[in-house]
Design a protein around this motif. Structure first.
Motif, PDB file in Angstrom:
ATOM      1  N   LEU A  29      10.166  15.141   4.604  1.00  0.00           N
ATOM      2  CA  LEU A  29       9.214  14.345   5.355  1.00  0.00           C
ATOM      3  C   LEU A  29       9.220  12.820   4.880  1.00  0.00           C
ATOM      4  O   LEU A  29       9.589  12.467   3.832  1.00  0.00           O
ATOM      5  N   ALA A  30       8.991  12.071   5.835  1.00  0.00           N
ATOM      6  CA  ALA A  30       9.262  10.400   5.683  1.00  0.00           C
ATOM      7  C   ALA A  30       8.157  10.098   4.440  1.00  0.00           C
ATOM      8  O   ALA A  30       8.658   9.256   3.501  1.00  0.00           O
ATOM      9  N   GLU A  31       6.894  10.714   4.512  1.00  0.00           N
ATOM     10  CA  GLU A  31       6.257  10.415   3.111  1.00  0.00           C
ATOM     11  C   GLU A  31       6.610  10.827   1.890  1.00  0.00           C
ATOM     12  O   GLU A  31       6.219  10.103   1.040  1.00  0.00           O
ATOM     13  N   ASP A  32       7.600  11.877   1.833  1.00  0.00           N
ATOM     14  CA  ASP A  32       8.230  12.038   0.432  1.00  0.00           C
ATOM     15  C   ASP A  32       8.902  10.952   0.036  1.00  0.00           C
ATOM     16  O   ASP A  32       9.123  10.677  -1.018  1.00  0.00           O
ATOM     17  N   GLN A  34       8.998   8.026   1.288  1.00  0.00           N
ATOM     18  CA  GLN A  34       8.234   6.701   0.924  1.00  0.00           C
ATOM     19  C   GLN A  34       7.423   6.861  -0.335  1.00  0.00           C
ATOM     20  O   GLN A  34       7.437   5.672  -1.119  1.00  0.00           O
ATOM     21  N   ALA A  35       7.254   8.094  -1.004  1.00  0.00           N
ATOM     22  CA  ALA A  35       6.613   8.115  -2.089  1.00  0.00           C
ATOM     23  C   ALA A  35       7.537   7.575  -3.161  1.00  0.00           C
ATOM     24  O   ALA A  35       7.104   7.008  -4.173  1.00  0.00           O
ATOM     25  N   ASP A  36       8.967   7.894  -3.197  1.00  0.00           N
ATOM     26  CA  ASP A  36       9.839   7.486  -4.105  1.00  0.00           C
ATOM     27  C   ASP A  36      10.197   6.042  -4.035  1.00  0.00           C
ATOM     28  O   ASP A  36      10.406   5.500  -5.125  1.00  0.00           O
ATOM     29  N   GLN A  38       7.978   3.970  -3.295  1.00  0.00           N
ATOM     30  CA  GLN A  38       6.876   3.496  -4.120  1.00  0.00           C
ATOM     31  C   GLN A  38       7.052   3.287  -5.652  1.00  0.00           C
ATOM     32  O   GLN A  38       6.880   2.593  -6.423  1.00  0.00           O
ATOM     33  N   GLN A  54       7.089  -4.021   1.652  1.00  0.00           N
ATOM     34  CA  GLN A  54       6.398  -2.807   2.209  1.00  0.00           C
ATOM     35  C   GLN A  54       7.420  -1.754   1.957  1.00  0.00           C
ATOM     36  O   GLN A  54       6.929  -0.559   2.236  1.00  0.00           O
ATOM     37  N   GLU A  56       9.287  -0.464   4.883  1.00  0.00           N
ATOM     38  CA  GLU A  56       8.944   0.382   5.917  1.00  0.00           C
ATOM     39  C   GLU A  56       9.862   1.037   6.516  1.00  0.00           C
ATOM     40  O   GLU A  56      11.104   0.915   6.457  1.00  0.00           O
ATOM     41  N   THR A  58      11.954   4.394   8.281  1.00  0.00           N
ATOM     42  CA  THR A  58      12.110   4.995   9.619  1.00  0.00           C
ATOM     43  C   THR A  58      13.207   6.222   9.346  1.00  0.00           C
ATOM     44  O   THR A  58      14.571   5.766   8.789  1.00  0.00           O
ATOM     45  N   GLY A  66      10.607  18.012  10.380  1.00  0.00           N
ATOM     46  CA  GLY A  66      10.505  18.133   9.207  1.00  0.00           C
ATOM     47  C   GLY A  66      11.610  18.824   8.206  1.00  0.00           C
ATOM     48  O   GLY A  66      11.464  19.231   7.302  1.00  0.00           O
TER      49      GLY A  66
END
Length: 407
Positions: A29-32, A34-36, A38, A54, A56, A58, A66
């Motif tokens: 998932l993109a959020e996973d 993105q979490a790394d 961060q 940020q 960003e 994609t 998924g």
């Protein structure tokens, strides 16, 4: 076999990351990812850039609903600062406006400790901008994103990673301190220096504060641990197939890393042979090692115990009290250009190192077990482990010499 490629410049519109060869069926998932990205910004002593970048993300290809497709995975990490740099970094020939001239001024005073001067020589540039834009540690955002993909694949096989800070400058975690497991990642990320030893973390914070007051920078050492590896990844048969060699190359490729060790590494060189190696013992769980000095590799192959590798990061070369250099436009001694910088980026280096170890391990896992789908890879791994002769089976944990052998 994995193929990994990154592209893009520090102040360009985006970073591009491509991974080819990952099997289908890996949950992603993109959020996973993105979490790394961060996590890469964490750490006491970071500069202001971490607050407004940020990253960003994609996912442009290779993932549907998924799950990975088995086709190349393409990631885009947008640069939210790009509008300020559209003229300076424009791929087309442009005339700089008055607003952009300061930012786009020729960087003719190469910074010591950076790629500036050698890059100018090698690529025939008369200023450093075309070099520093790609040499920048900003590129590691693409590596961290790909590392998140690799870790998602490894997790499907029961292989999990964790990184932590061992030292900041002269302040180091005690040798007998416990090491973290993958279940400790949240606690590590909550610590200002990503250190697993609270008392040492406090001293590390003081070291960073003192360094900042003196207008200087500080480096340190990070450690990556991988749990759940099978024995036999890598090979002894040729230099470029040795697992420890692959790991060393991957970690040394990270900007500002100047040393790599596996297991006890350089400390082992100060021991006699009788105290340098991991003896083997018979236990109820199979053959077990009496210690963990080798760090999970022997003969260029994984042993099935916890893999332990360390990377040493030099102090950031962009020092607030600018170092002396030569202005190549005038031939005169000058102060080096000063870009925005961190006092300490060691915690972030741990996250990047974790990503590079994940990519390396994913590559050697696929070299050994193959598979166009993650289910096929898992079947191949299970069959291999099950096929190891009973007399050769080993324990993943070192034997407790004082307890286990007395039973």
């Amino acid at each position: 076999m994995l193929r990994v490629l990154t592209a893009g410049e520090s102040h360009g519109p985006e970073l591009i990351a491509v991974m080819e060869g990952l099997p289908s069926g890996v949950p992603l998932l993109a959020e996973d990812i993105q979490a790394d990205l961060q996590r890469r910004k964490l750490g006491y002593g970071r500069g202001s850039r971490m607050k407004f970048e940020q990253d960003e993300l994609t996912i442009s290809g290779g993932v549907r609903h998924g799950l990975t497709l088995g086709s190349p995975i393409a990631l885009r990490i947008g640069n939210t600062e790009w509008p300020k740099w559209t003229e300076v970094m424009n791929p087309a020939p442009v005339e700089l406006t008055e607003k952009s001239r300061g930012r786009g001024a020729a960087l003719t005073r190469p910074r010591p400790g950076h790629a500036d001067l050698v890059g100018m020589q090698k690529y025939d540039f008369d200023e450093a901008r075309p070099i520093l834009e790609r040499a920048s540690a900003r590129e590691t955002a693409a590596r961290v994103a790909l590392g998140a993909v690799a870790r998602a694949f490894l997790a499907e096989l029961g292989i999990r990673l964790v990184s932590h800070t061992l030292s900041i400058g002269p302040v180091r975690v005690p040798d007998d301190a416990p090491v973290p497991t993958p279940d400790d990642v949240a606690a590590l990320d909550a610590d200002p220096l990503r250190c697993f030893h609270p008392e040492t973390s406090e001293r590390m914070v003081a070291e960073v504060d003192d360094t900042r007051k003196e207008g200087d920078t500080v480096g340190g050492i990070v450690e990556v641990l991988a749990y759940g590896l099978p024995p036999g990844l890598g090979s002894h048969v040729h230099w470029d197939r040795r697992l420890d060699g692959k790991l060393a190359q991957a970690l040394m490729s990270i900007q500002a890393i100047k040393g790599v060790e596996v297991g006890d590494g350089f400390e082992t060189t100060r021991r006699r042979g009788s105290a340098a190696h991991d003896e083997l013992f018979v236990t109820s769980d199979g053959i077990a090692r009496g210690s963990d000095r080798a760090g999970g590799t022997e003969g260029g192959m994984s042993t099935g115990t916890v893999l332990r590798v360390r990377a040493g990061m030099k102090p950031i070369a962009t020092v607030p009290h600018a170092l002396r250099t030569v202005d190549v436009a005038t031939g005169e001694t000058a102060a080096a250009h000063h870009q925005r910088s961190d006092v300490c980026a060691v915690p972030a280096a741990g996250v990047v190192a974790e990503a590079m170890v994940a990519i390396t391990l994913a590559d050697v896992v696929l070299e050994k077990f193959g598979g166009d789908s993650v289910k096929e890879t898992r079947r191949n791994l299970t069959a291999y482990v099950d096929g190891i002769a009973e007399s050769l089976r080993t324990s993943a944990q070192p034997v407790d010499l004082a307890h286990d052998l007395a039973l």
